[in-house]
Scaffold this motif. Structure first.
Motif, PDB file in Angstrom:
ATOM      1  N   VAL A   1     -10.683   4.788   4.872  1.00  0.00           N
ATOM      2  CA  VAL A   1     -11.603   3.535   4.547  1.00  0.00           C
ATOM      3  C   VAL A   1     -11.984   3.061   6.126  1.00  0.00           C
ATOM      4  O   VAL A   1     -12.787   2.407   6.303  1.00  0.00           O
ATOM      5  CB  VAL A   1     -11.151   2.591   3.653  1.00  0.00           C
ATOM      6  CG1 VAL A   1     -12.339   1.532   3.531  1.00  0.00           C
ATOM      7  CG2 VAL A   1     -11.169   3.574   1.964  1.00  0.00           C
TER       8      VAL A   1
ATOM      9  N   ASN B   1       0.862  -1.540   0.165  1.00  0.00           N
ATOM     10  CA  ASN B   1      -0.120   0.330  -0.120  1.00  0.00           C
ATOM     11  C   ASN B   1       1.003   1.783  -0.347  1.00  0.00           C
ATOM     12  O   ASN B   1       0.363   2.388   0.456  1.00  0.00           O
ATOM     13  CB  ASN B   1      -0.389  -0.113   1.134  1.00  0.00           C
ATOM     14  CG  ASN B   1      -2.046  -0.592   0.970  1.00  0.00           C
ATOM     15  OD1 ASN B   1      -2.543  -0.951  -0.153  1.00  0.00           O
ATOM     16  ND2 ASN B   1      -2.393  -1.985   2.307  1.00  0.00           N
TER      17      ASN B   1
ATOM     18  N   ASP C   1     -15.948  -1.043  -1.338  1.00  0.00           N
ATOM     19  CA  ASP C   1     -14.414  -0.218  -0.867  1.00  0.00           C
ATOM     20  C   ASP C   1     -14.144   0.100  -1.959  1.00  0.00           C
ATOM     21  O   ASP C   1     -13.552  -0.756  -2.635  1.00  0.00           O
ATOM     22  CB  ASP C   1     -13.928  -1.417  -0.283  1.00  0.00           C
ATOM     23  CG  ASP C   1     -12.686  -1.012   0.278  1.00  0.00           C
ATOM     24  OD1 ASP C   1     -11.977   0.313  -0.040  1.00  0.00           O
ATOM     25  OD2 ASP C   1     -11.740  -1.593   1.376  1.00  0.00           O
TER      26      ASP C   1
HETATM   27  C1  LIG Z   1      -8.423  -3.027   0.116  1.00  0.00           C
HETATM   28  C2  LIG Z   1      -8.472  -2.166   1.666  1.00  0.00           C
HETATM   29  N1  LIG Z   1      -9.101  -1.095   1.894  1.00  0.00           N
HETATM   30  C3  LIG Z   1      -9.015   0.062   2.496  1.00  0.00           C
HETATM   31  C4  LIG Z   1      -7.332   0.316   3.479  1.00  0.00           C
HETATM   32  C5  LIG Z   1      -7.857   1.034   4.557  1.00  0.00           C
HETATM   33  O1  LIG Z   1      -7.668   2.126   3.745  1.00  0.00           O
HETATM   34  P1  LIG Z   1      -7.535   3.810   4.633  1.00  0.00           P
HETATM   35  O2  LIG Z   1      -5.517   4.233   4.472  1.00  0.00           O
HETATM   36  O3  LIG Z   1      -8.343   5.208   3.768  1.00  0.00           O
HETATM   37  O4  LIG Z   1      -8.142   3.382   6.274  1.00  0.00           O
HETATM   38  C6  LIG Z   1      -6.663  -0.758   3.164  1.00  0.00           C
HETATM   39  C7  LIG Z   1      -5.429  -0.021   3.743  1.00  0.00           C
HETATM   40  O5  LIG Z   1      -4.388  -0.865   2.877  1.00  0.00           O
HETATM   41  C8  LIG Z   1      -7.063  -1.650   2.035  1.00  0.00           C
HETATM   42  O6  LIG Z   1      -5.993  -1.523   1.059  1.00  0.00           O
END
Ligand SMILES: Cc1ncc(COP(=O)(O)O)c(C=O)c1O
Length: 484
Positions: free
Chosen positions: A192, A126, A292
């Motif tokens: 998220v 990420n 998502d």
């Molecule tokens: C599929 C997915 N959704 C959500 C997230 C989390 O996102 P955020 O950093 O905006 O909380 C990640 C982060 O690694 C992710 O890979």
């Protein structure tokens, strides 16, 4: 009444060292008394002079001495008993603190947490290209915004988010992601993960069931599990979530969590047929679909795949997105687009949780968007990430043949590498880690699946040279398992 002077003469003087420059009288007295106790000049159980005598001996106010005694009592250096004055404790707090080694605390395993600190080494899934972030532009907007800050902005914020940011997000989502929304439906969150946590508690709970992609994003599973919901792993194939399987396993689930733009785990895009089937189920059963859209901005070939939310005519899709991947992870700002019916209960819970998002970073981000910097940065990153993915695919073809294969998916910040030598995901991850390489094993994303053998390789945050070195490292790490 005893004469004060006579009494003072009877009380043995307690010698104290000199006061340090700029040290307050209270700090000085505390430090000296504590030191005298620790090095035995004031022995265990020894009675201290009365506060007023000590005050007189050292030219202090009685209040100062009382305050220091209070503190030292609270910390366990002194004890007081009515009628017998104040004495040094028999057992000092420092001994209590160091009485034998503390039992080691074993943290429960949290998938992903162990990798959180290792973003600088390839191939963290990420990590965006942080060296490319336009820091100068951000700094210019930030300082301008701060100079214009109003007392209102310092005093508090809107639980829904900074209005100018919500407006900019709604416009961006409409134009770039095909999301149908107005600013009034947008809520700013820390990303998220926070959106998922709040939604899980709002829409699910003990007694409710949730479809979660298998393999899938463990952060979503965590959120629903913490809310008390039953997780129903629904297998994913090359067309995305197998809706038929969901219908068979839990037709009355309260919600389904999906990553239709770029599946977290296999990288696939959900097909149009599956999208329609999923929306049909949600409409018929009044279930919620949680979309998502965490990294769908990054698609390097063909047309961008619009969000599922834009196809929904029944108001059952909740769309989640984040700036933590498009800009930088430490920003901690994301958004959620809610159907109208959920807005009020969601905001109530948000307020109960953390009141409102921080106003100043939101104001900076709103201007960054409004001035077009966000769009420009995305365009640059799409080009760069496409090159980096190509470099990874080329290197994998050359050096990982017989070990791993990378599918021809042109999207995201990471790609899946399918292990083709019989190695398990765990083993591949472990062997890579021994060479300081992050290869995030897909076993971490599996609920019931045992047929998945692969790792996620993040490419966006690494240069060609780093990618080459990382691939050579993987080849060496996995070599003895080649062609098993
Ligand atoms: C599929 C997915 N959704 C959500 C997230 C989390 O996102 P955020 O950093 O905006 O909380 C990640 C982060 O690694 C992710 O890979």
């Amino acid at each position: 009444m005893e004469n004060a002077a006579k009494r003072a003469a009877r009380v043995p003087e307690l010698p104290l060292g000199p006061r340090r420059p700029e040290e307050s009288l209270q700090d000085w007295l505390y430090r000296e008394l504590r030191q005298a106790i620790l090095d035995g000049r004031l022995g265990r159980g020894r009675k201290l002079p009365a506060t007023r005598d000590l005050a007189r001996q050292h030219g202090l106010s009685r209040g100062t001495v009382v305050a220091v005694f209070e503190q030292m009592r609270a910390e366990g250096y002194l004890i007081s008993r009515v009628g017998s004055g104040t004495r040094v404790s028999e057992r000092l707090p420092d001994e209590r603190l160091s009485s034998g080694p503390a039992a080691p605390i074993e943290a429960p395993p949290v998938p992903g947490l162990d990798l959180a600190e290792k973003t600088s080494r390839p191939f963290h899934p990420n990590r965006p290209a942080l060296a490319q972030f336009p820091v100068e532009t951000w700094a210019r907007i930030a300082s301008r915004r701060l100079r214009r800050v109003t007392p209102g902005m310092l005093a508090g914020g809107d639980p829904q988010g900074y209005p100018a940011l919500r407006q900019a997000v709604a416009e961006y989502l409409g134009a770039s992601r095909g999301v149908r929304c107005v600013a009034e439906q947008v809520v700013v969150t820390s990303g998220v993960q926070q959106s998922l946590d709040l939604l899980a508690r709002l829409l699910t709970g003990p007694g409710s069931r949730v479809w979660v992609e298998d393999p899938g994003y463990f952060g979503a599973t965590d959120a629903f599990r913490h809310a008390g919901a039953e997780i129903v792993g629904v297998p994913v194939d090359e067309s995305g979530l197998q809706v038929d399987e969901g219908l068979r396993l839990a037709p009355n689930a309260a919600a389904a969590y999906v990553t239709p733009g770029h599946h977290f785990g296999l990288g696939v895009t959900m097909s149009a047929a599956r999208r329609i089937q999923l929306l049909g189920w949600a409409r018929q059963t009044d279930a919620w679909v949680i979309e998502d859209d965490y990294d769908s901005e990054f698609r390097f070939s063909g047309r961008p795949v619009p969000a599922l939310q834009g196809l929904d005519t029944a108001g059952r899709v909740i769309h989640l997105g984040t700036f933590n991947k498009t800009l930088f992870p430490a920003l901690r700002l994301g958004y959620i687009v809610l159907p109208e019916a959920l807005l009020e209960p969601f905001l109530r819970r948000r307020y109960e949780l953390d009141r409102y998002p921080p106003t100043i970073p939101q104001a900076i981000l709103a201007e960054f968007l409004a001035e077009g910097h966000f769009g420009r940065h995305l365009r640059r990153m799409r080009e760069l990430y496409a090159e980096r993915l190509e470099a990874l695919q080329d290197d994998a073809r050359r050096f990982l043949a017989g070990l791993a294969e990378i599918p021809a998916i042109q999207a995201g910040l990471f790609t899946t590498a399918r292990l083709v030598n019989g190695m398990s995901s765990e083993e591949a991850e472990r062997l890579a880690a021994e060479r300081e390489i992050t290869a995030f094993g897909l076993h971490r994303c599996c609920l019931r699946r045992t047929d998945i053998r692969g790792v996620q390789l993040g490419f966006a945050g690494y240069t060609r040279t780093e990618i080459r070195a990382g691939v050579l490292g993987l080849a060496a790490a996995w070599e003895r398992r080649r062609g098993v």
